[in-house]
Motif scaffolding. Structure first.
Motif, PDB file in Angstrom:
ATOM      1  N   THR A 164      -7.670   6.129  -3.273  1.00  0.00           N
ATOM      2  CA  THR A 164      -6.869   6.456  -2.442  1.00  0.00           C
ATOM      3  C   THR A 164      -6.873   5.190  -1.460  1.00  0.00           C
ATOM      4  O   THR A 164      -5.917   4.698  -0.913  1.00  0.00           O
ATOM      5  N   LEU A 165      -8.162   4.856  -1.019  1.00  0.00           N
ATOM      6  CA  LEU A 165      -8.244   3.635   0.053  1.00  0.00           C
ATOM      7  C   LEU A 165      -7.766   2.517  -0.692  1.00  0.00           C
ATOM      8  O   LEU A 165      -6.980   1.324   0.011  1.00  0.00           O
ATOM      9  N   ALA A 166      -8.025   2.149  -2.049  1.00  0.00           N
ATOM     10  CA  ALA A 166      -7.582   0.933  -2.516  1.00  0.00           C
ATOM     11  C   ALA A 166      -6.112   0.754  -2.511  1.00  0.00           C
ATOM     12  O   ALA A 166      -5.374  -0.119  -2.239  1.00  0.00           O
ATOM     13  N   LEU A 167      -5.573   1.809  -2.890  1.00  0.00           N
ATOM     14  CA  LEU A 167      -4.107   2.009  -3.187  1.00  0.00           C
ATOM     15  C   LEU A 167      -3.379   1.763  -1.737  1.00  0.00           C
ATOM     16  O   LEU A 167      -2.246   1.192  -1.428  1.00  0.00           O
ATOM     17  N   ARG A 168      -3.903   2.363  -0.566  1.00  0.00           N
ATOM     18  CA  ARG A 168      -3.483   1.892   0.659  1.00  0.00           C
ATOM     19  C   ARG A 168      -3.532   0.595   0.908  1.00  0.00           C
ATOM     20  O   ARG A 168      -2.616   0.195   1.602  1.00  0.00           O
ATOM     21  N   ALA A 169      -4.676   0.049   0.882  1.00  0.00           N
ATOM     22  CA  ALA A 169      -4.734  -1.479   0.947  1.00  0.00           C
ATOM     23  C   ALA A 169      -3.845  -2.222   0.256  1.00  0.00           C
ATOM     24  O   ALA A 169      -3.198  -3.116   0.807  1.00  0.00           O
ATOM     25  N   ALA A 170      -3.468  -1.669  -0.990  1.00  0.00           N
ATOM     26  CA  ALA A 170      -2.611  -2.671  -1.635  1.00  0.00           C
ATOM     27  C   ALA A 170      -1.137  -2.634  -1.164  1.00  0.00           C
ATOM     28  O   ALA A 170      -0.454  -3.546  -1.269  1.00  0.00           O
ATOM     29  N   LEU A 171      -1.045  -1.387  -0.759  1.00  0.00           N
ATOM     30  CA  LEU A 171       0.524  -1.094  -0.055  1.00  0.00           C
ATOM     31  C   LEU A 171       0.654  -1.879   1.432  1.00  0.00           C
ATOM     32  O   LEU A 171       1.952  -1.640   1.897  1.00  0.00           O
ATOM     33  N   ARG A 172      -0.323  -2.282   2.013  1.00  0.00           N
ATOM     34  CA  ARG A 172      -0.237  -3.083   2.922  1.00  0.00           C
ATOM     35  C   ARG A 172      -0.225  -4.454   3.046  1.00  0.00           C
ATOM     36  O   ARG A 172      -0.186  -5.061   4.185  1.00  0.00           O
ATOM     37  N   ARG A 173      -0.222  -5.216   1.804  1.00  0.00           N
ATOM     38  CA  ARG A 173      -0.228  -6.428   1.640  1.00  0.00           C
ATOM     39  C   ARG A 173       0.681  -6.912   0.416  1.00  0.00           C
ATOM     40  O   ARG A 173       0.960  -6.075  -0.550  1.00  0.00           O
ATOM     41  N   GLY A 174       1.333  -7.821   0.509  1.00  0.00           N
ATOM     42  CA  GLY A 174       2.105  -8.463  -0.541  1.00  0.00           C
ATOM     43  C   GLY A 174       3.660  -7.765  -0.641  1.00  0.00           C
ATOM     44  O   GLY A 174       4.317  -7.177   0.249  1.00  0.00           O
ATOM     45  N   PRO A 175       4.052  -7.816  -1.831  1.00  0.00           N
ATOM     46  CA  PRO A 175       5.406  -7.378  -2.226  1.00  0.00           C
ATOM     47  C   PRO A 175       5.603  -6.015  -1.899  1.00  0.00           C
ATOM     48  O   PRO A 175       6.807  -5.345  -1.821  1.00  0.00           O
ATOM     49  N   LEU A 176       4.582  -5.047  -2.011  1.00  0.00           N
ATOM     50  CA  LEU A 176       4.670  -3.443  -1.991  1.00  0.00           C
ATOM     51  C   LEU A 176       4.495  -3.254  -0.352  1.00  0.00           C
ATOM     52  O   LEU A 176       4.978  -2.084  -0.240  1.00  0.00           O
ATOM     53  N   SER A 177       4.392  -4.081   0.377  1.00  0.00           N
ATOM     54  CA  SER A 177       3.988  -3.766   2.051  1.00  0.00           C
ATOM     55  C   SER A 177       5.279  -3.347   2.661  1.00  0.00           C
ATOM     56  O   SER A 177       6.329  -4.042   2.321  1.00  0.00           O
TER      57      SER A 177
END
Length: 413
Positions: A164-177
């Motif tokens: 969950t924490l990794a997914l949250r970090a991934a959604l805060r950077r890059g094309p999915l942010s």
């Protein structure tokens, strides 16, 4: 009175103040274009009776930073200015109005025209972050396989928290942010919506829901799931693992959509021209993601020795991908509504089975019982997610083929 009415050169207040002397006409031919050119060159157009100049002042930042007329047209479109509104400014459509605003900005403003922004580039930080949820999910699944008893429970909880924490970090950077220097801001007037609780429910149902539904129809469950193969309430880890691994292709395809859409935006000569070019690009990006998810499901199924559950996993993956695409482009209300409705449908299906155990309410479980008997327990989330994904796909095609969805808009004042 709205902003557009205030700028309407044909409004009674404008006529009373002497701000409008020329009636609104459609641009229907060369003579009309010549007349429009004469009006544009007329000195009176720059005085108090110049509605276009007033519009430029209201959208000054948009005009100053625009690198072509289509970017101004996209910004006007995002603020609700339509072709019918453009007619009030003596133009046949929004793009024609934007062309005049773009041509006049160097004369009416002191800020020089900016250089075109560089295309978004692949960055190592968001690439690694999008790979992290899949890696941690694979480690969590392996830990569940290798542990027994209380350590298995600790491994499951720790793994779920880490993913969950990794997914949250991934959604805060890059094309999915949702925010960033190369991402569009929230659409003006768009209502906000929260998708996180519904997303967690949908993923949790993919992991535990089918086993719980089968156990409930059989009269259980009598205990919490343990994660063992013979558990009457088994975990379905293959779809969840594939969805976690699909975070990387989701980011890559979203990046591809952003880059190609901006190229189309730079080369298009009108809003309709861009929409016609963006539609196959969007659908191709969506198909590319589904192809990548299908491959990951096949791989995870072969490694885990479990059913891939293609129907429900692909439907859920499509739904979450479309919801994220809309969110990253500033449209947050529809994803929240659709995801919430889907989660509610799954919760109602489960609740109806448990409610049917009450005296006189046995009929409540009949629809779910029929679905499970005919197509299996996975048919409930598959039908719910498929219907939601189709509805969201129609909405996505309508919203993300607009130039305003891919062009930044000026900050609200």
């Amino acid at each position: 009175m709205s902003d557009l009415e205030e700028l309407d050169p044909t409004a009674p207040e404008a006529v009373a103040e002497g701000k409008a002397a020329v009636p609104v006409t459609e641009d229907n031919g060369p003579a009309s274009r010549d007349a429009a050119a004469e009006r544009k060159a007329s000195p009176t157009r720059r005085g108090a009776g110049d509605p276009v100049k007033a519009l430029m002042h209201r959208h000054r930042e948009l005009c100053e930073r625009a690198v072509d007329p289509l970017e101004i047209a996209a910004g006007l479109e995002a603020h609700g200015i339509t072709d019918r509104t453009a007619a009030r400014f003596r133009h046949r459509d929004v793009f024609s109005l934007a062309e005049e605003m773009y041509a006049r900005v160097s004369r009416d403003g002191d800020t020089p025209l900016p250089t075109p922004p560089a295309a978004a580039r692949v960055r190592a930080d968001w690439v690694l972050l999008t790979l992290l949820p899949g890696a941690l999910c694979a480690a969590a699944v392996a830990a569940l396989q290798l542990t027994r008893g209380q350590p298995r429970l600790f491994a499951g909880v720790a793994g779920a928290l880490a993913v969950t924490l990794a997914l949250r970090a991934a959604l805060r950077r890059g094309p999915l942010s949702r925010t960033g220097p190369d991402r569009p801001g929230p659409r003006p007037g768009a209502a906000s919506g929260r998708t996180t609780p519904w997303t967690l429910w949908l993923v949790g149902y993919a992991l535990l829901g089918d086993g719980l539904l089968r156990s409930a129809l059989a009269g259980g469950p009598d205990a919490l799931p343990t994660g063992t193969p013979g558990d009457p309430w088994p975990l379905t880890t293959t779809p969840v693992l594939a969805l976690a691994l699909a975070c990387a292709p989701a980011a890559w395809t979203a990046h591809l959509l952003t880059v190609r859409a901006r190229r189309r935006l730079a080369s298009s000569r009108g809003l309709e021209d861009f929409a016609a070019a963006a539609r196959p690009l969007l659908l191709g990006t969506f198909a590319l993601f589904l192809g990548a998810l299908t491959g990951l499901l096949t791989l995870c199924s072969a490694v885990r020795g479990e059913s891939a559950a293609y129907a429900q996993a692909l439907a859920l993956g499509a739904l979450l991908f479309l919801a994220r695409l809309l969110t990253t482009h500033g449209f947050t209300y529809a994803p929240a509504v659709v995801l919430g409705a889907t989660a509610t449908a799954e919760a109602v299906a489960l609740a109806s089975v448990f409610a049917s155990r009450l005296p006189g309410l046995g009929f409540l479980a009949t629809p779910v019982q029929t679905l499970v008997t005919t197509w299996g327990a996975g048919s409930v989330p598959a039908l719910a997610c498929t219907a939601a994904a189709l509805a969201l796909l129609v909405h996505t095609v309508r919203k993300l083929t607009r130039a305003s969805a891919h062009a930044p808009t000026e900050p609200a004042v």
